[in-house]
Each structure stands twice: as structure tokens, then as C-alpha cells.
Design a protein around this motif. Structure first.
Motif, PDB file in Angstrom:
ATOM      1  N   ALA A 174       0.831  -1.212   0.000  1.00 44.72           N
ATOM      2  CA  ALA A 174       0.000   0.000   0.000  1.00 44.72           C
ATOM      3  C   ALA A 174       0.857   1.249   0.000  1.00 44.72           C
ATOM      4  O   ALA A 174       0.415   2.325  -0.347  1.00 44.72           O
ATOM      5  CB  ALA A 174      -0.916  -0.005   1.215  1.00 44.72           C
ATOM      6  N   LEU A 175       2.082   1.101   0.430  1.00 42.90           N
ATOM      7  CA  LEU A 175       2.936   2.282   0.530  1.00 42.90           C
ATOM      8  C   LEU A 175       4.148   2.027  -0.344  1.00 42.90           C
ATOM      9  O   LEU A 175       4.919   1.117  -0.093  1.00 42.90           O
ATOM     10  CB  LEU A 175       3.362   2.477   1.988  1.00 42.90           C
ATOM     11  N   ARG A 176       4.257   2.787  -1.397  1.00 40.05           N
ATOM     12  CA  ARG A 176       5.380   2.584  -2.304  1.00 40.05           C
ATOM     13  C   ARG A 176       6.478   3.560  -1.925  1.00 40.05           C
ATOM     14  O   ARG A 176       6.253   4.752  -1.820  1.00 40.05           O
ATOM     15  CB  ARG A 176       4.923   2.813  -3.738  1.00 40.05           C
ATOM     16  N   LEU A 177       7.654   3.028  -1.686  1.00 37.58           N
ATOM     17  CA  LEU A 177       8.768   3.911  -1.363  1.00 37.58           C
ATOM     18  C   LEU A 177       9.518   4.214  -2.646  1.00 37.58           C
ATOM     19  O   LEU A 177      10.108   3.333  -3.247  1.00 37.58           O
ATOM     20  CB  LEU A 177       9.686   3.261  -0.337  1.00 37.58           C
ATOM     21  N   HIS A 211      -0.909  19.967  -2.239  1.00 36.57           N
ATOM     22  CA  HIS A 211      -2.224  19.432  -1.897  1.00 36.57           C
ATOM     23  C   HIS A 211      -2.221  17.920  -1.969  1.00 36.57           C
ATOM     24  O   HIS A 211      -3.212  17.303  -2.292  1.00 36.57           O
ATOM     25  CB  HIS A 211      -3.297  20.015  -2.810  1.00 36.57           C
ATOM     26  N   GLY A 212      -1.078  17.353  -1.688  1.00 33.89           N
ATOM     27  CA  GLY A 212      -1.015  15.911  -1.637  1.00 33.89           C
ATOM     28  C   GLY A 212      -0.905  15.256  -2.990  1.00 33.89           C
ATOM     29  O   GLY A 212      -1.036  14.059  -3.117  1.00 33.89           O
ATOM     30  N   ILE A 213      -0.650  16.050  -4.026  1.00 35.11           N
ATOM     31  CA  ILE A 213      -0.527  15.443  -5.346  1.00 35.11           C
ATOM     32  C   ILE A 213       0.939  15.130  -5.609  1.00 35.11           C
ATOM     33  O   ILE A 213       1.339  13.988  -5.695  1.00 35.11           O
ATOM     34  CB  ILE A 213      -1.101  16.371  -6.443  1.00 35.11           C
ATOM     35  N   GLY A 214       1.733  16.155  -5.658  1.00 39.24           N
ATOM     36  CA  GLY A 214       3.131  15.926  -6.020  1.00 39.24           C
ATOM     37  C   GLY A 214       4.095  16.060  -4.865  1.00 39.24           C
ATOM     38  O   GLY A 214       5.294  16.125  -5.079  1.00 39.24           O
ATOM     39  N   GLY A 215       3.608  16.125  -3.634  1.00 37.63           N
ATOM     40  CA  GLY A 215       4.517  16.283  -2.511  1.00 37.63           C
ATOM     41  C   GLY A 215       4.778  17.741  -2.213  1.00 37.63           C
ATOM     42  O   GLY A 215       4.025  18.609  -2.645  1.00 37.63           O
ATOM     43  N   PRO A 244       4.110  13.064  -0.978  1.00 35.51           N
ATOM     44  CA  PRO A 244       3.266  12.880  -2.160  1.00 35.51           C
ATOM     45  C   PRO A 244       2.111  11.939  -1.860  1.00 35.51           C
ATOM     46  O   PRO A 244       2.285  10.904  -1.224  1.00 35.51           O
ATOM     47  CB  PRO A 244       4.215  12.284  -3.201  1.00 35.51           C
ATOM     48  N   GLY A 245       0.931  12.327  -2.282  1.00 34.30           N
ATOM     49  CA  GLY A 245      -0.240  11.475  -2.086  1.00 34.30           C
ATOM     50  C   GLY A 245      -0.993  11.757  -0.809  1.00 34.30           C
ATOM     51  O   GLY A 245      -2.096  11.245  -0.620  1.00 34.30           O
ATOM     52  N   MET A 246      -0.404  12.589   0.099  1.00 36.64           N
ATOM     53  CA  MET A 246      -1.117  12.840   1.352  1.00 36.64           C
ATOM     54  C   MET A 246      -2.097  13.993   1.171  1.00 36.64           C
ATOM     55  O   MET A 246      -1.777  15.160   1.384  1.00 36.64           O
ATOM     56  CB  MET A 246      -0.158  13.119   2.505  1.00 36.64           C
ATOM     57  N   SER A 247      -3.309  13.645   0.753  1.00 33.24           N
ATOM     58  CA  SER A 247      -4.337  14.669   0.566  1.00 33.24           C
ATOM     59  C   SER A 247      -4.869  15.069   1.933  1.00 33.24           C
ATOM     60  O   SER A 247      -4.531  14.451   2.943  1.00 33.24           O
ATOM     61  CB  SER A 247      -5.456  14.106  -0.301  1.00 33.24           C
ATOM     62  N   PRO A 287       7.998   8.905   1.561  1.00 35.75           N
ATOM     63  CA  PRO A 287       6.999   7.868   1.299  1.00 35.75           C
ATOM     64  C   PRO A 287       5.903   8.379   0.365  1.00 35.75           C
ATOM     65  O   PRO A 287       5.582   9.562   0.384  1.00 35.75           O
ATOM     66  CB  PRO A 287       6.425   7.567   2.680  1.00 35.75           C
ATOM     67  N   GLU A 288       5.337   7.480  -0.406  1.00 36.37           N
ATOM     68  CA  GLU A 288       4.185   7.862  -1.230  1.00 36.37           C
ATOM     69  C   GLU A 288       2.933   7.298  -0.577  1.00 36.37           C
ATOM     70  O   GLU A 288       2.838   6.115  -0.298  1.00 36.37           O
ATOM     71  CB  GLU A 288       4.338   7.313  -2.650  1.00 36.37           C
ATOM     72  N   ILE A 346      -0.995   6.366  -0.121  1.00 40.57           N
ATOM     73  CA  ILE A 346      -2.223   6.110  -0.874  1.00 40.57           C
ATOM     74  C   ILE A 346      -3.391   5.721   0.022  1.00 40.57           C
ATOM     75  O   ILE A 346      -4.408   5.252  -0.453  1.00 40.57           O
ATOM     76  CB  ILE A 346      -2.020   5.032  -1.960  1.00 40.57           C
ATOM     77  N   PRO A 358      -1.205   5.030   6.361  1.00 41.60           N
ATOM     78  CA  PRO A 358      -0.217   4.481   5.437  1.00 41.60           C
ATOM     79  C   PRO A 358       0.655   3.385   6.049  1.00 41.60           C
ATOM     80  O   PRO A 358       0.881   2.349   5.414  1.00 41.60           O
ATOM     81  CB  PRO A 358       0.625   5.688   5.045  1.00 41.60           C
ATOM     82  N   GLU A 414      -1.321   0.101   6.721  1.00 48.65           N
ATOM     83  CA  GLU A 414      -1.612  -0.613   5.474  1.00 48.65           C
ATOM     84  C   GLU A 414      -0.398  -1.392   5.011  1.00 48.65           C
ATOM     85  O   GLU A 414      -0.496  -2.531   4.570  1.00 48.65           O
ATOM     86  CB  GLU A 414      -2.001   0.388   4.384  1.00 48.65           C
TER      87      GLU A 414
END
Lengths: 224, 666
Positions: free
Chosen positions: A5-8, A27-31, B217-220, B555-556, B558, B562, B565
Motif C-alpha cells: 500500500a505504501l510505495r517507497l 495538496h497531496g498530489i506531487g509532494g 506525495p499522495g497525502m491529501s 513515502p508515497e 495512498i 499508510p 496498510e
């Protein structure tokens, strides 16, 4: 194996020219957002807090406006001609600051410095006019300790004046920095903050101009 | 030459302040001498004082709060003892000294204990939870810390040189005006708060920017941990409320220093304007303190119940609702002003409405625990103790929100019991829960559980024994801040309250013992896994203590939890995350700017209090010079090369993997 679930993965913000980096909004899109956005955003938050501080002084002025304790009122004191010249100086100063922004965009040191100098001189003219106005009031026995109304007037308008003076000190430092360091990225970020600050002081002045000077010179029977 | 400062400023004739002052001076000189003799100064300077690392700054904030908690608690002990002795008797504290003690107690507990504690926890945990490397403005963060410490130093200096305010923790005019408080006490209060207030405002700006603009990234927004949400709300309130405090205190300063008439009785001044302005800041301040504590409880309850937080969405909505409503209740602090039925009615109803989102939160925590496999760690005990205590405090708050009842209870000990009920039971229990929870993340070993639980029970029981009597005597008409009294029906309750404060003293002693024992046995307590509580958010995915850069690769994200998961996805309790390609990391360079700025702030503040004008000028010039030196810096960041990052990260992966292998199921 299930998908983790978490890709490093390496983050794009460390590849400086990456497109994703420039589009990152935070906004959580690109960091994390790029440095310029962070600096400008943080400074906007500071300006908003500064506006709130002024709103405290505006509120005090509104509450104490009629508490003249038998002393002179706004109508007796204010001279709109002086205020008009002050306003013209301050707005022209902001125009010059806008010119400086353009020159920075063009990386033209000569025009940058010239425009900043004009910005500073007009700001200085504003301060001199304000000090003259204050000195005139005090000479007529209408100093800040005369009445609650005058206390709040001197504090509100004086606080703006202190901001402009601090801005002039910053401006001088900025001119020296452009001279010594050129158009380095961090210097440009700093200049961005300075110009935001300078324009914000205009907005405050517009409020002071309208709520203090224009309302203050209305015929007393028109006031609630 | 030295303004108002003369030898008379040192209280040679009063044994208690003199002894306390001598103790502080001795401590303040002995500590640096001991540190210098041990040769720790270069280490402290390099690794802590000039550090701009959010984790270190967070730890220093908590340390400041802990030290000031001791000071504030000694004040509390003295006040309770005075009231236990002062039935038909003068007690041992003369009125002018007693007045300084209750003023200092409130000022210290709010500004230099509760504030640095919650700001310290936010500093430590927020960037880790967001999965990033630091806050938006690391050097500014260090400036904030040291300005806060500068304010604390000035408050403590008033013990030895001069006096502190005798006006209560909020200096209501006209008592605080020059005519009625001619000494330097109120000036100490005002300048200490202006200096630390600037620091707090900059913290607010820093954290709003960090949380809104710097996330993995990914943390909305909806994936942000609840502690980050409550921190965001709290910092938004700081940005919106602290400037009003600055303006209000500036007006009082102008009244005192330059003969202005904002709040004076004469020349058209309006003392009630002070009450309105100070509480426009003061009520949001209450939520600035409690919201981060709510965040801590949310993290702790979810982690130790082994379940995701019940209905995150309503928790977030409740948090933001409190954030907005907090600006519409300030007048309930002075219904007795006489604003009229309409005004009092509006603020009374608004004050009752704001209890609703808080109630929502309590149900969220209860439903999170419901059906969970709860582990009663001491962090969890603080949380459950909070829920019980805070509900009681909340209900007495709703009672006080009714203007009719408030006319009877205004400024009585009932009110004092109410706000201690929510601040101790809410903010302080939250700070202790957070301390227990994140301590192993900060230092790599957990605190002793047995002593931690004993400390909790002392605090919990001591709190009720100390404050329930205050509710009772408050209803019987005892007003706050009484130096002596002659009503026999109050006397036994004062003795019970004294017993309560002694039980809390045991709790504090146990906490000191807990720290001492845990540090001594740290080798045995070492947690190599980085995840001692089976955590759910990103801070547990890195090593304990985390490397300077927190995460070797960002970390990314989703999902909402996180790290939980990823643990679910991996086999045998440990994720098989592939080693990512490493790249070099830029980290902010250490800077002495914060420390030097605070030095000049202390000089300027002290000179302003004693009206030593040349020293004021010197301090301001010094501060500007510090600013220019910082602005002239050419290198802002140091680069940690990719090989170094790889070396550190591989070592971390190695130890955590081994720790996980040895202890697969917890």
C-alpha cells in the motif's frame, strides 16, 4: 504477493528541474511545494496576521472615536490636503516597487536599484509628512495623552508609520543585498516578500484613509 | 544610567522571594558551570542550541515546559498552603506576595507550560506524520523556540530583580494602569508576553505553511493524521488570535509608558475594552491549547485500541467547527459586564453550541475503543482519564455558559475549579499522553510503565481531591484569589484541597523518578524496531530516533493509515519494501540566529522594563545586526550525499528488520 500500500520511491522534489516539481501544489498530489511557493505562502500568512493586528487598533479607534474628553475631535484636526499628498506618495511608491519587480524579472540591476531608490524616497516623503502632521497636532495641544480618541488615533496611524519605517530599513538592506549578491534565488524570494509587504501597507493605508480621515472630516451631524 | 533599577529592586527584606531567587540564581549559574566543566558546551552548541531540526526543537520546547511546570507547580503548592493556613489567620504569605504568586502561577502555566508543551509535541510529530523532512522555515522555528525561552527567563528574573505583576494572569485595567500598579511587575508581565508572543505567532505561521504546503506525495487533506488536523486548526487560531494579544498588550504598554488613555478611568479611556480585546484572544487560546491535545488522544486511542479512528470525517469537521466557533464566545468571560440580555443571550448560546463538536469527539473516541483490543498502556490511561475528567469539566462549563448561573458563579472558586478541570484534565493529560507516546520515537527507548502508571493515578486522584472542594466552596460563595478568610464552612474543604495538591506532588515526583529510572536503564529498554506501539501513521515507519532527514526517500501515501496498510500488506508483520534508489538530500544548515536574537530580546526586554533607554537601543541594534548577518549567509543548506544516505538507511533497515524478526507478533 499483494501490492504494497505504501510505495517507497524517490521523490521528484529532489530532481530540481522536474516538471512534477514545478506543478506540485502541496495538496497531496506531487509532494512538498517548491521553495518559492512556500516562502510566498508563509509571508502571506504573516501579512494576514498583521492585518488582524491592525484590526485590533481599528476596533479600538472605533470604540474611542467619540471619547474626546473635551479636547479636539477628528473634525477639528484633520487636513485632507495633507492626507491626499501622503496617499499620493505612498501609492506612487508602490508603483515604483512594481517597476522594481519588473526590473528584477528582467535581471536588470541598474533599473532595479533605481526603482528601489525611488520607492524608498517616496516612502520617506510619506513618513516625513506623517511626522509633520503628528508634530503639528502635538504643538496644538492635541497629543496622544490628551484624550482616548487621540491615543487611539496616534496608535493606529503611528503603527502604520512604524511599519513603513521598518519597511524602509528592509528596503535599504534589500538594495545592499542586490548590490552584493545579485539576483540569486533566495534574494529574489526575499524581494518577493518585500514587495508583498509594501503593497499590503497600501491596503492598510486605504483603510486608514477612508475610515480615519474621510469619515473623520465628515460634518459631525452626518456621523451616527 | 540604570533607569529605575537600584539595589532596592532585590528583595533583601523578604525571606521567601529572596530564598527562591537565590535558588534560581544558583541554579542558573551552577548549571552552565557544571556543563562547561564537563566539556559539554561545544556539543550542546552544535547539536542543540543552534539546531534547526524540528525534532530537537520539539524536545527543547518540552524540556522548557517541564522545567516551568515545576516552577508553576511550586506556586500552586504555596497558594494552596496559604489558603489551608489562612482561616482566621494571616497565613505565611503577605498579600502583596500572595498576589504575585497567583499572577505568576497563571501566566507561567498558560504561556510557558501549556503552550511550549503543545508546540513541542507539534514540532516533534507533525513533520514526521506528514512524511517530510522539516518544517517550512527551520531557522524561524529556532527563533520561535528561543524567543519563548527569553520570555520565560524574564518571568523568572522578576523573582530576583524587582517583582512580578499583582494583577492576576490577565492584567485587567484600571488595576494594571500606572496609577494603581506603579511598580515594574506589570511591565515584566507585558514584555515577557510580547517577546514570547512574537515567537508563538511565528510558530503559527510556520506550521500553517508546513501543513498546507509540505506533505508527502499522495497525502491529501483527508489522509492527513488527526494530530496534523488539530495542529492545523490550532495554528490557524494562533495566526488569527495572537496578533490581537500583541495589539492589546501594546495599548496597555502605551498607557503605562507614554500616558495614553486606552484603558484609563480618565480622559475617555475604556477599561472594558481591554476585557473584550484580551478575551477575543483569550478564548481562542483555550482551543489553541486543547485542540492539539485532542489530536494526541485520537492517535493514542486509535493505536492502543488497534483500530482506525471512528469516523475520521466527523472528527475533522468537529475540529474545524471548534476552530471557527471559538471566535464567537469570548464574552462569556464577563457576562457581568452588563452587555444586556441580547448580548449575553447570544454569547451564552454560542458557548453552549461549542460544546457540541467536543461531544462529537468524545463519542468518536468511545466508539473507537468499542470492540477494540485495548492495551492499557500509561498513554492510554491518560487518555481514558482525560475522557472522564474532561466530560465533567465540560459540563460545568456549559453550566457557566448560562448567564443567569454565571452571575452567581462569576470569579468564584467554582470557575477556578472548572478551568483547571479542563486544562489539567485536557491539555496537561494530553501533553503527558503525547510524551509517553512519542518518547520512544524521540530517544529510541520507552519510559518505565510501572512508574508511569503510578504517576497517572496520583495525578488523577490528586486532581479530584484538589479541585472538587473548590467546586463546593465556589458554590458556597468563596471568591478566587483570597489571601485570608473567616468562614468556618470553607476551612475543611481548603484542607482537603491541600491534601489533593500533595497527592499531585507525589505524581510529579513519580514522573521525575520515571525519567531518571528510564534513562538509567535505557540500554535494556532499547527499541530497535522504531515501532514500539504497533503504530499506524508514518512516524513509526522510520527509525527511533529518526535520522536527521527523517525519511531516506519520501513515502508515497495512498491511504489514511499508510504505515498500518503497509504492515498489513507485508508478510510476517514486516513489509518487504524494496530498497529504493537513493539520492542526495539537502538539509537546512544549523544557525545561531535564534539564540542570538533571543539574547538581544532579553537585553531589550529587561532594559524596557527598567527604562534603561541606551540599553534598549543597543539591544535593538544588536537584533537588526543579527538579522543582517543571517540575511548575508551564502549557504543555507548542506547536502548529505547519496552514499551517506544509503549507508544510514541500510543500517536502519538492518536493525529494524532484525528487531522485527526477533519479535514477530506483538
Amino acid at each position: 504477493m499483494s501490492t504494497p500500500a505504501l510505495r517507497l520511491a524517490p521523490h521528484p522534489s529532489f530532481a530540481r528541474s522536474d516538471l512534477a516539481q514545478r506543478e506540485a501544489s502541496g495538496h497531496g498530489i506531487g509532494g512538498p511545494a517548491p521553495k518559492r511557493i512556500i516562502v510566498g505562502y508563509g509571508f502571506w500568512i504573516f501579512l494576514l496576521s498583521d492585518v488582524i493586528m491592525f484590526s485590533g487598533f481599528f476596533a479600538a479607534y472605533a470604540v474611542l472615536f467619540k471619547n474626546t474628553a473635551g479636547g479636539p475631535s477628528a473634525h477639528d484636526l484633520f487636513d485632507l490636503r495633507n492626507t491626499a499628498v501622503e496617499t499620493a506618495c505612498l501609492l506612487a511608491s508602490s508603483f515604483a516597487c512594481g517597476m522594481a519587480s519588473l526590473a528584477v524579472g528582467e535581471r536588470n540591476l541598474k533599473w532595479t536599484q533605481l526603482a528601489l531608490l525611488v520607492t524608498g524616497l517616496l516612502g520617506l516623503a510619506f513618513i516625513v509628512l506623517e511626522i509633520r502632521e503628528f508634530a503639528g497636532f502635538i504643538a496644538r495641544g492635541a497629543g496622544p495623552s490628551r484624550s482616548a480618541f487621540l491615543s487611539s488615533f496616534f496608535t493606529l496611524v503611528g503603527c502604520h508609520g512604524v511599519h513603513v519605517s521598518a519597511g524602509l530599513l528592509w528596503l535599504g538592506t534589500m538594495i545592499a543585498q542586490f548590490y552584493a549578491k545579485g539576483f540569486r534565488q533566495d534574494i529574489r524570494h526575499r524581494f518577493l516578500c518585500f514587495s508583498l509587504f509594501w503593497h499590503a501597507l497600501d491596503i492598510i493605508w486605504v483603510a486608514i484613509f477612508s475610515l480615519v480621515y474621510l469619515v473623520g472630516t465628515l460634518p459631525p451631524e452626518l456621523l451616527p | 544610567m540604570w533607569g529605575k533599577l537600584t539595589w532596592q529592586a532585590i528583595p533583601f527584606d523578604q525571606p521567601i522571594p529572596l530564598a527562591a531567587g537565590a535558588f534560581v540564581v544558583l541554579g542558573l549559574t551552577a548549571l552552565p558551570i557544571w556543563v562547561a566543566a564537563k566539556g559539554y558546551i561545544p556539543y550542546l552548541w552544535r547539536e542543540w542550541i543552534t539546531s534547526v531540526d524540528h525534532k530537537r526543537i520539539g524536545i527543547m520546547y518540552c524540556l522548557l515546559a517541564a522545567v516551568m511546570l515545576l516552577r508553576g507547580f511550586i506556586d500552586a503548592l504555596m497558594m494552596r498552603s496559604q489558603q489551608a493556613l489562612a482561616f482566621h489567620a494571616p497565613g505565611y504569605l503577605p498579600p502583596e506576595h500572595y498576589d504575585q504568586i497567583f499572577s505568576a502561577h497563571g501566566t507561567i502555566m498558560i504561556f510557558f507550560v501549556a503552550m511550549p508543551f503543545v508546540i513541542g509535541l507539534m514540532n516533534f510529530a507533525v513533520p514526521l506524520q506528514l512524511g517530510v523532512r522539516d518544517v517550512a522555515f527551520p531557522t524561524l522555528n529556532s527563533v520561535s523556540l528561543w524567543l519563548n525561552a527569553a520570555g520565560a527567563l524574564l518571568v523568572n528574573a522578576s523573582l530576583v530583580v524587582g517583582e512580578f505583576a499583582r494583577t492576576g494572569w490577565l492584567p485587567y485595567p484600571p488595576l494594571s494602569e500606572l496609577a494603581y500598579s506603579p511598580g515594574v511587575g506589570v511591565d515584566y508581565y507585558l514584555w515577557a508576553l510580547q517577546i514570547s508572543g512574537v515567537g508563538t505567532l511565528m510558530t503559527g505561521i510556520n506550521f500553517v505553511t508546513t501543513i498546507l504546503k509540505i506533505r508527502a506525495p499522495g497525502m491529501s487533506y483527508m489522509r492527513m493524521p488527526i494530530f496534523c488536523w488539530t495542529s492545523l486548526a490550532s495554528n490557524l487560531l494562533i495566526v488569527a488570535a495572537f496578533p490581537i494579544l500583541t495589539a492589546t498588550l501594546a495599548m496597555l504598554l502605551l498607557d503605562r509608558y507614554a500616558g495614553f488613555h486606552f484603558f484609563t478611568n480618565e480622559s475617555g479611556g475604556n477599561p472594558m475594552m481591554f476585557m473584550n480585546l484580551i478575551w477575543v484572544w483569550g478564548h481562542p487560546e483555550v482551543y489553541i491549547l486543547i485542540l492539539p491535545a485532542f489530536g494526541v488522544f485520537s492517535e493514542v486511542v486509535s493505536t492502543f485500541s488497534g483500530k482506525p479512528l471512528f469516523d475520521r470525517r466527523s472528527m475533522i469537521v468537529a475540529t474545524m467547527a471548534i476552530c471557527i466557533l471559538s471566535f464567537s464566545v469570548w464574552l462569556h468571560h464577563f457576562f457581568t459586564m452588563g452587555g444586556g440580555g441580547d448580548v449575553n443571550g447570544f454569547f451564552g448560546i454560542a458557548s453552549m453550541i461549542i460544546a457540541v463538536p467536543t461531544g462529537v469527539k468524545v463519542f468518536n473516541w468511545l466508539f473507537t475503543m468499542y470492540g477494540g483490543r485495548i492495551r492499557f498502556n500509561s498513554a492510554m490511561l491518560w487518555s481514558v482519564g482525560f475522557m472522564v475528567t474532561f466530560v465533567v469539566g465540560g459540563m460545568t462549563g456549559v453550566l457557566l455558559a448560562s448567564p443567569a448561573a454565571d452571575f452567581v458563579l462569576h470569579n468564584s472558586l467554582f470557575l477556578v475549579a472548572h478551568f483547571h478541570n479542563v486544562i489539567i484534565g485536557g491539555v496537561l493529560f494530553g501533553a503527558f499522553a503525547g510524551l509517553t507516546f512519542w518518547f520512544p520515537k524521540a530517544f529510541g527507548f520507552a519510559l518505565d510503565e510501572r512508574l508511569g502508571k503510578a504517576a497517572f493515578w496520583c495525578w488523577f486522584v490528586g486532581f479530584y481531591v484538589a479541585f472538587v472542594p473548590l467546586y463546593v466552596v465556589g458554590l458556597e460563595g468563596m471568591t478566587r484569589r483570597m489571601q485570608h478568610y473567616d468562614r468556618p464552612e470553607w476551612y475543611p474543604w481548603m484542607l482537603v484541597a491541600e491534601a489533593g495538591v500533595l497527592i499531585i506532588l507525589c505524581g510529579i515526583a513519580l514522573q521525575i523518578a520515571q525519567l531518571w529510572v528510564s534513562i538509567r536503564s535505557r540500554a535494556r529498554r532499547r527499541d530497535a524496531s522504531g515501532d514500539p506501539w504497533d503504530g499506524r501513521s508514518l512516524e513509526w515507519s522510520t527509525a527511533s530516533p529518526p535520522p536527521a532527514f527523517n525519511f531516506a526517500v519520501l513515502p508515497e501515501v495512498i491511504s489514511e493509515e499508510p504505515y498500518w496498510e503497509i504492515k498489513q500488506a507485508g508478510s510476517a508483520g514486516r513489509p518487504a519494501t524494496p530498497e529504493a534508489p537513493y539520492s542526495s538530500i539537502e538539509m537546512p544548515r544549523n544557525s545561531a540566529t535564534g539564540f542570538v536574537t533571543a539574547f538581544f530580546a532579553v537585553v531589550t526586554g529587561f532594559a524596557l522594563i527598567w527604562q534603561i533607554w541606551w540599553l534598549v537601543l543597543l539591544g535593538l541594534v544588536g537584533a537588526y545586526a543579527t538579522f543582517v548577518v543571517f540575511a548575508w549567509r551564502d549557504i543555507h543548506e548542506i547536502e548529505i550525499p547519496a552514499e551517506e544516505v544509503a549507508r544510514i538507511d541500510r543500517a536502519v533497515r538492518d536493525t529494524t528488520a532484525r528487531a522485527m524478526h526477533e519479535e514477530p507478533a506483538r
